[in-house]
Design an enzyme around this catalytic site. Structure first.
Site, PDB file in Angstrom:
ATOM      1  N   GLY A 194     -47.709 -14.525 -28.037  1.00  0.00           N
ATOM      2  CA  GLY A 194     -46.256 -14.594 -28.262  1.00  0.00           C
ATOM      3  C   GLY A 194     -45.663 -15.759 -27.495  1.00  0.00           C
ATOM      4  O   GLY A 194     -46.355 -16.724 -27.157  1.00  0.00           O
ATOM      5  N   SER A 195     -44.376 -15.636 -27.212  1.00  0.00           N
ATOM      6  CA  SER A 195     -43.655 -16.768 -26.617  1.00  0.00           C
ATOM      7  C   SER A 195     -43.894 -16.858 -25.112  1.00  0.00           C
ATOM      8  O   SER A 195     -44.169 -15.842 -24.461  1.00  0.00           O
ATOM      9  CB  SER A 195     -42.160 -16.581 -26.886  1.00  0.00           C
ATOM     10  OG  SER A 195     -41.762 -15.331 -26.364  1.00  0.00           O
ATOM     11  N   PRO A 196     -43.739 -18.052 -24.542  1.00  0.00           N
ATOM     12  CA  PRO A 196     -43.891 -18.182 -23.081  1.00  0.00           C
ATOM     13  C   PRO A 196     -42.918 -17.286 -22.316  1.00  0.00           C
ATOM     14  O   PRO A 196     -43.279 -16.720 -21.284  1.00  0.00           O
ATOM     15  CB  PRO A 196     -43.597 -19.666 -22.826  1.00  0.00           C
ATOM     16  CG  PRO A 196     -43.926 -20.341 -24.126  1.00  0.00           C
ATOM     17  CD  PRO A 196     -43.579 -19.354 -25.211  1.00  0.00           C
ATOM     18  N   VAL A 198     -41.653 -14.290 -23.116  1.00  0.00           N
ATOM     19  CA  VAL A 198     -42.143 -12.897 -23.073  1.00  0.00           C
ATOM     20  C   VAL A 198     -43.483 -12.846 -22.320  1.00  0.00           C
ATOM     21  O   VAL A 198     -43.766 -11.876 -21.617  1.00  0.00           O
ATOM     22  CB  VAL A 198     -42.233 -12.285 -24.493  1.00  0.00           C
ATOM     23  CG1 VAL A 198     -42.778 -10.865 -24.435  1.00  0.00           C
ATOM     24  CG2 VAL A 198     -40.859 -12.279 -25.173  1.00  0.00           C
ATOM     25  N   GLY A 199     -44.262 -13.918 -22.406  1.00  0.00           N
ATOM     26  CA  GLY A 199     -45.527 -13.983 -21.656  1.00  0.00           C
ATOM     27  C   GLY A 199     -45.300 -13.743 -20.168  1.00  0.00           C
ATOM     28  O   GLY A 199     -46.082 -13.064 -19.500  1.00  0.00           O
ATOM     29  N   GLU A 216     -51.759 -15.882 -24.916  1.00  0.00           N
ATOM     30  CA  GLU A 216     -51.805 -16.933 -25.944  1.00  0.00           C
ATOM     31  C   GLU A 216     -50.353 -17.250 -26.280  1.00  0.00           C
ATOM     32  O   GLU A 216     -49.701 -16.502 -27.014  1.00  0.00           O
ATOM     33  CB  GLU A 216     -52.553 -16.419 -27.189  1.00  0.00           C
ATOM     34  CG  GLU A 216     -54.026 -16.122 -26.955  1.00  0.00           C
ATOM     35  CD  GLU A 216     -54.876 -17.389 -26.868  1.00  0.00           C
ATOM     36  OE1 GLU A 216     -54.418 -18.464 -27.320  1.00  0.00           O
ATOM     37  OE2 GLU A 216     -55.985 -17.309 -26.329  1.00  0.00           O
ATOM     38  N   CYS A 250     -47.980 -21.457 -34.210  1.00  0.00           N
ATOM     39  CA  CYS A 250     -47.945 -21.824 -32.787  1.00  0.00           C
ATOM     40  C   CYS A 250     -48.527 -23.211 -32.549  1.00  0.00           C
ATOM     41  O   CYS A 250     -48.115 -23.908 -31.641  1.00  0.00           O
ATOM     42  CB  CYS A 250     -48.701 -20.803 -31.958  1.00  0.00           C
ATOM     43  SG  CYS A 250     -50.407 -20.595 -32.496  1.00  0.00           S
TER      44      CYS A 250
END
Ligand code: NAD
Length: 474
Positions: A194-196, A198-199, A216, A250
């Site tokens: 997912g997105s940085p 939310v990462g 990822e 992505c």
């Protein structure tokens, strides 16, 4: 289902999986291969159902579903089945002089109960790809697919319920509340795509239980177009890599850095390619069945804002720009006259807008890249090996493709993943197997130097002599 009920079901499933994970430590390669074969069989038997579900979510064209959702998964399974026995085999390591008389090896132990959180943009591939690695490694898993692609998520759930007992693989659909409850559990590994932003939330939650993570993530992946290249060929590759899945990829080129000598020629070549790919009969791109849609209103509005912000700050539309909100249609759009104060220069675009920025020297392009977070992918187009080498050596990214786009995702033996802002850890093939494995270090004592106990207290003459010799040797 009300949240309380889902939470209870998650708690129950988690404890079932935790108990089962202990017996799975001893699972044989045959058992794991059988699970993978069943998975592959289901996918092949339900090809049409998978196509329909993903198409219902955002009109992804069937040929794109076949390649980017189904083929990548079935080929990943085939590769895992072919190599699993080798991956699982303990690896002997040589013995250093100090430990003479011992023997050592690495044993690949399943990490245990894993959580897989998936995004919406390749909803099948990015939920099932990590599951293949988890099963190959002998883990059990809970999957949380994205709430934004409900048809694909329901299909994934149906598939898993038909194939596995909940103590082995389970699916919990839902949004971030479901995700957050799952994240409160002490999983043995979390694989998040997912997105940085939310990462970072995932990593903080994992830290509470010291759970290992594979992240990822995304970011702005550039494509550099040198002047020494076949521009039409490069344009075709960039246009495909960027606009497949309507730019919601992505590893799509997020923006172009093009040598100023060839900028207008390259923009023309891109325009030609876009006509050829999506409007060969001049009926309008919105009528092409080969062009997907934006996943939902929220993302359509986000992209519309990015475009209007860029135009209000002086960007020029060189192609496209048309938006049909009723159908979530966003035309492939090329932008030039880009400046740093535009949001398209700062945020991951994740849609069909392609900013094109000119540079004069390769070093300028490299400095531009090095002033930003490290990307997931970098594409370098040049026939000049020196240019390619300086980009390879002087920049950092999760992966690089020279003279093409996106296709490294298909290579099972290449580690797939980012670096820092674009991710932590690697996926695919053996690298995915390792992500879900604990590389357990095993040393067996026989009659070695260290078994003489001369180094134990009380520290006598023999111990002193051995220590002196060791310090001298090393
Ligand atoms: P996202 O981060 O918004 O959501 C991903 C998942 O996390 C979803 O299942 C969602 O329900 C869950 N989630 C969202 N907010 C959460 C929170 N606060 N707490 C816990 N869970 C939460 O990402 P997305 O919009 O689904 O996907 C787009 C992003 O994913 C882009 O940045 C893209 O680059 C990246 N991506 C990376 C890869 C890769 O392989 N590196 C692949 C695809 C997409």
């Amino acid at each position: 289902m009300p949240n309380l009920e889902i939470n209870q079901l998650i708690d129950h499933t988690f404890s079932l999986q935790k108990s089962k994970s202990i017996s799975l430590r001893e699972s044989s390669s045959q058992h794991r291969i059988k699970q993978l074969e069943n998975l592959s069989g289901w996918i092949k038997n339900h090809h049409e159902d998978i196509r329909k579900a993903i198409h219902a979510d955002f009109k992804k064209p069937y040929p794109e579903i076949d390649i980017t959702e189904i083929f990548v998964v079935t080929s990943e399974i085939k590769n895992a089945i072919k190599n699993l026995q080798d991956w699982m085999k303990p690896k002997k390591v040589s013995t250093p002089l100090t430990l003479l008389g011992t023997s050592s090896y690495i044993q690949y132990e399943p990490k245990g109960t894993s959580l897989i959180i998936a995004p919406w943009n390749y909803p099948f591939n990015l939920a099932i790809g990590p599951l293949i690695s988890a099963l190959a490694a002998g883990c059990n898993a809970i999957i949380k697919p994205s709430e934004m692609t409900p048809h694909a998520s329901a299909l994934i759930r149906r598939m898993i319920e038909e194939l596995f007992e909940p103590d082995t693989v389970a699916v919990f659909e839902g949004d971030l509340e479901v995700s957050q409850h799952l994240l409160s559990k002490p999983f043995d590994h979390i694989f998040f795509t997912g997105s940085p932003s939310v990462g970072k939330i995932i990593m903080k939650a994992a830290a509470e239980n010291l759970t290992s993570v594979t992240l990822e993530l995304g970011g702005k992946s550039p494509a550099i177009i040198d002047k020494d290249i076949d521009l039409q060929d490069a344009a075709a590759k960039v246009a495909w890599g960027k606009f497949v899945n309507c730019g919601q990829t992505c590893i799509a080129p997020d923006y172009i850095l093009v040598h100023s000598d060839v900028q207008s020629e390259f923009v023309n070549a891109l325009r030609n390619e876009l006509h050829k790919m999506y409007d060969p009969h001049k009926k309008g791109i919105e009528n092409s069945s080969d062009y997907a849609r934006i996943v939902n209103d929220k993302h359509l509005n986000r992209l519309s804002y990015l475009l209007s912000d860029a135009i209000s700050k002086g960007a020029k539309i060189d192609f496209g720009g048309r938006i049909l909100p009723k159908d979530n249609y966003f035309e492939p759009t090329l932008l030039t006259a880009i400046t740093e104060n535009m949001d398209v220069s700062q945020e991951e675009i994740f849609g069909p807008i392609l900013p094109i920025i000119a540079y004069n020297k390769t070093d300028d392009a490299i400095s531009y890249l090095n002033s930003r977070p490290k990307p997931l992918a970098l594409y370098a187009f040049s026939n000049n090996q020196e240019v390619i080498d300086s980009i390879l050596l002087q920049t950092s990214s999760g992966g690089v493709v020279a003279n093409d786009c996106v296709i490294h995702f298909l290579h099972h033996d290449l580690p797939f993943g980012g670096v820092n802002n674009s991710g932590i850890g690697k996926a695919h093939g053996h690298h995915g197997f390792l992500a879900f494995s604990n590389e357990k270090a095993i040393l067996k004592q026989r009659k070695g130097l260290t078994s003489s106990k001369s180094l134990y207290p009380p520290y006598g003459f023999a111990g002193k002599k051995i220590t002196e010799a060791l310090l001298k040797w090393f």
